[in-house]
Design an enzyme around this catalytic site. Structure first.
Site, PDB file in Angstrom:
ATOM      1  N   HIS A  39      -6.962  -5.819   1.944  1.00  0.00           N
ATOM      2  CA  HIS A  39      -5.833  -5.231   2.661  1.00  0.00           C
ATOM      3  C   HIS A  39      -5.337  -6.258   3.673  1.00  0.00           C
ATOM      4  CE1 HIS A  39      -6.468  -0.927   1.525  1.00  0.00           C
ATOM      5  NE2 HIS A  39      -7.699  -1.374   1.325  1.00  0.00           N
ATOM      6  N   GLY A  91     -16.357   2.103   2.835  1.00  0.00           N
ATOM      7  CA  GLY A  91     -15.035   2.687   2.656  1.00  0.00           C
ATOM      8  C   GLY A  91     -14.305   2.251   1.396  1.00  0.00           C
ATOM      9  N   GLN A  92     -15.007   1.602   0.450  1.00  0.00           N
ATOM     10  CA  GLN A  92     -14.354   1.175  -0.783  1.00  0.00           C
ATOM     11  C   GLN A  92     -14.121   2.391  -1.678  1.00  0.00           C
ATOM     12  OE1 GLN A  92     -16.454  -1.850  -3.016  1.00  0.00           O
ATOM     13  NE2 GLN A  92     -14.766  -2.096  -4.461  1.00  0.00           N
ATOM     14  N   HIS A 116     -10.572  -5.887  -3.491  1.00  0.00           N
ATOM     15  CA  HIS A 116      -9.198  -6.045  -3.014  1.00  0.00           C
ATOM     16  C   HIS A 116      -9.221  -6.282  -1.514  1.00  0.00           C
ATOM     17  CE1 HIS A 116     -10.205  -1.754  -2.757  1.00  0.00           C
ATOM     18  NE2 HIS A 116      -9.338  -1.657  -1.774  1.00  0.00           N
ATOM     19  N   ASP A 149       0.842  -1.189   0.000  1.00  0.00           N
ATOM     20  CA  ASP A 149       0.000   0.000   0.000  1.00  0.00           C
ATOM     21  C   ASP A 149       0.882   1.245   0.000  1.00  0.00           C
ATOM     22  OD1 ASP A 149      -1.793   2.191   1.123  1.00  0.00           O
ATOM     23  OD2 ASP A 149      -3.201   0.516   1.077  1.00  0.00           O
ATOM     24  N   ILE A 150       0.492   2.260  -0.751  1.00  0.00           N
ATOM     25  CA  ILE A 150       1.297   3.492  -0.817  1.00  0.00           C
ATOM     26  C   ILE A 150       1.089   4.384   0.409  1.00  0.00           C
ATOM     27  CG2 ILE A 150       1.489   3.492  -3.324  1.00  0.00           C
ATOM     28  CD1 ILE A 150      -0.689   5.692  -3.351  1.00  0.00           C
ATOM     29  N   ASN A 204     -13.206  -3.681   2.024  1.00  0.00           N
ATOM     30  CA  ASN A 204     -14.212  -2.636   2.091  1.00  0.00           C
ATOM     31  C   ASN A 204     -15.172  -2.831   0.915  1.00  0.00           C
ATOM     32  OD1 ASN A 204     -12.846  -1.399   4.269  1.00  0.00           O
ATOM     33  ND2 ASN A 204     -11.461  -0.417   2.833  1.00  0.00           N
TER      34      ASN A 204
END
Length: 114
Positions: free
Chosen positions: A102, A93-94, A100, A30-31, A87
């Protein structure tokens, strides 16, 4: 989908820090990490959200969880524990319309998450 952020990452059009790749999924860091270990596992098939899981694609989600287990052991955080987050939808919260997962680890992950 040609304009999907994660589809572009999977195709290599947008750079990522790859953790893992096979024929069904792609994992990358994750960035904006929320834990010392924070990566995403994304199916290569474009599935918009958990609402689109069906009999034809549910094996992909099962595969994603197997990959998470494999990476947790290889990266050394399986014993201490980790969290898998998906999410779904705006209120969930998507922010990217491609399912995907996390994976967060490396610290105590309190509850409730927020």
């Amino acid at each position: 989908m040609s304009d999907c952020l994660f589809c572009k990452i999977i195709r290599g059009e947008i750079p990522s820090n790859k953790v893992y790749e096979d024929e069904l999924c792609y994992a990358f860091y994750d960035i904006e990490p929320q834990a010392p270990v924070h990566f995403l596992v994304v199916p290569k098939e474009h599935i918009a959200s958990a609402l689109e899981i069906n009999d034809e694609n549910s094996h992909i989600v099962g595969h994603v969880f197997k990959v998470v287990e494999k990476l947790a052991n290889e990266l050394g955080f399986a014993q201490d524990g980790y969290r898998i987050v998906n999410n779904c939808g705006k209120d969930g919260g998507q922010t990217v319309g491609h399912i995907h997962f996390h994976v967060l680890a490396g610290r105590n992950l309190g509850w409730p998450p927020g």
